[in-house]
Motif scaffolding. Structure first.
Motif, mmCIF file in Angstrom:
data_model
loop_
_atom_site.group_PDB
_atom_site.id
_atom_site.type_symbol
_atom_site.label_atom_id
_atom_site.label_comp_id
_atom_site.label_asym_id
_atom_site.label_seq_id
_atom_site.Cartn_x
_atom_site.Cartn_y
_atom_site.Cartn_z
ATOM 1 N N LEU A 1 -4.854 8.506 76.173
ATOM 2 C CA LEU A 1 -5.693 9.177 77.173
ATOM 3 C C LEU A 1 -6.172 10.530 76.670
ATOM 4 N N GLY A 2 -5.269 11.296 76.052
ATOM 5 C CA GLY A 2 -5.618 12.629 75.570
ATOM 6 C C GLY A 2 -6.648 12.600 74.466
ATOM 7 N N THR B 1 -8.853 10.238 73.806
ATOM 8 C CA THR B 1 -10.139 9.804 74.368
ATOM 9 C C THR B 1 -10.830 10.956 75.083
ATOM 10 N N SER B 2 -10.073 11.703 75.873
ATOM 11 C CA SER B 2 -10.643 12.829 76.626
ATOM 12 C C SER B 2 -11.149 13.928 75.688
ATOM 13 N N LEU B 3 -10.357 14.260 74.672
ATOM 14 C CA LEU B 3 -10.737 15.330 73.749
ATOM 15 C C LEU B 3 -11.966 14.960 72.930
ATOM 16 N N SER C 1 -14.262 12.879 73.769
ATOM 17 C CA SER C 1 -15.407 12.846 74.685
ATOM 18 C C SER C 1 -15.932 14.255 74.963
ATOM 19 N N LEU C 2 -15.020 15.207 75.121
ATOM 20 C CA LEU C 2 -15.428 16.585 75.364
ATOM 21 C C LEU C 2 -16.100 17.192 74.132
ATOM 22 N N VAL D 1 -18.018 8.880 72.553
ATOM 23 C CA VAL D 1 -17.501 8.665 73.911
ATOM 24 C C VAL D 1 -17.197 7.183 74.137
ATOM 25 N N SER E 1 -14.378 5.738 71.537
ATOM 26 C CA SER E 1 -13.017 6.205 71.838
ATOM 27 C C SER E 1 -12.517 5.582 73.139
ATOM 28 N N PHE E 2 -13.411 5.438 74.115
ATOM 29 C CA PHE E 2 -13.034 4.784 75.369
ATOM 30 C C PHE E 2 -12.669 3.323 75.122
ATOM 31 N N LEU F 1 -8.547 3.958 74.277
ATOM 32 C CA LEU F 1 -8.023 3.836 75.633
ATOM 33 C C LEU F 1 -7.894 2.386 76.091
#
Length: 232
Positions: A38-39, A41-43, A45-46, A60, A63-64, A68
């Motif tokens: 989760l981390g 993917t979030s990083l 994406s940001l 994005v 990685s999703f 994830l």
């Protein structure tokens, strides 16, 4: 593969199956794999700042799809349990299918954004190890999806050996996941990523994808590894 083949969990045969330290290490590893998936993917994406360009949607979506969806879809079947509420095998299979299908759609979308971006900038396709590994991961993902569809409708598609097909499905899934992991690592050597992340943070990003990959590989290989009978 014969249907009566027994499979052994990790550590069994070494007298570790009920050791408290071993059990807690496995639980910690599973939780850490969820957090990293989760981390990361979030990083990513940001860092990609989605919407600023066609290319920005590629990290994005990819990685999703792999960091994830595929990770969570595999870890659903962990012997230590899962973060989801499903306890029945049927419920886990349905959620697995949803996550894998969602990941495949996201992966195809991510590839489409990359193709469109390179067409606009008139840059060559499949010109790096990252792109070659990514296409390999996508091809393996399609293969495991085909095997999965056959397993979902074995009677309709007249599958002769479901047990053997399960092995093919798991093998293609593991291959896809490992290729995707190496592709993610290769992306961190790109000019875009090295211009965005530097220093100790870059090394942290480089090492993070390997931990979920080890957990996933351990789970799949031990679920499909025949138990060797030891005779004294």
């Amino acid at each position: 593969m014969p249907s009566d083949v027994e499979y052994s969990p990790v550590g069994e045969g070494l007298g570790m199956s009920e050791h408290w330290l071993y059990v807690w290490m496995r639980r910690f590893s599973l939780i850490a794999a969820h957090v990293i998936a989760l981390g990361l993917t979030s990083l990513l994406s940001l860092l990609s700042r989605p919407g600023t360009s066609l290319f920005s949607w590629h990290p994005v979506c990819m990685s999703f799809a792999y960091c994830l969806c595929m990770t969570e879809g595999i870890l659903l079947f962990s012997a230590e349990g899962t973060i989801f509420c499903f306890k029945s095998r049927k419920g886990k299979v349905r959620l697995h299918w949803f996550l894998q299908a969602l990941g495949l759609v996201a992966a195809v979308t991510g590839i489409s954004f990359m193709v469109a971006s390179k067409n606009v900038s008139e840059r060559p396709h499949l010109a790096s190890w990252h792109s070659l590994l990514g296409m390999g991961a996508l091809a393996a993902t399609f293969l495991q999806a085909v095997c999965g569809v056959c397993l979902l409708f074995p009677k309709l598609l007249r599958v002769a050996s479901p047990q053997r097909l399960k092995l093919y499905h798991a093998t293609c899934g593991l291959l896809a996941y490992l290729l995707a992991t190496v592709a993610v690592v290769a992306a961190m050597f790109s000019n875009w990523f090295q211009a965005t992340v530097r220093g100790a943070a870059w090394w942290a990003f480089l090492l993070l994808p390997f931990f979920p990959a080890l957990v996933v590989m351990n789970q799949i290989t031990n679920a499909y590894l025949p138990r060797k009978k030891i005779t004294s």
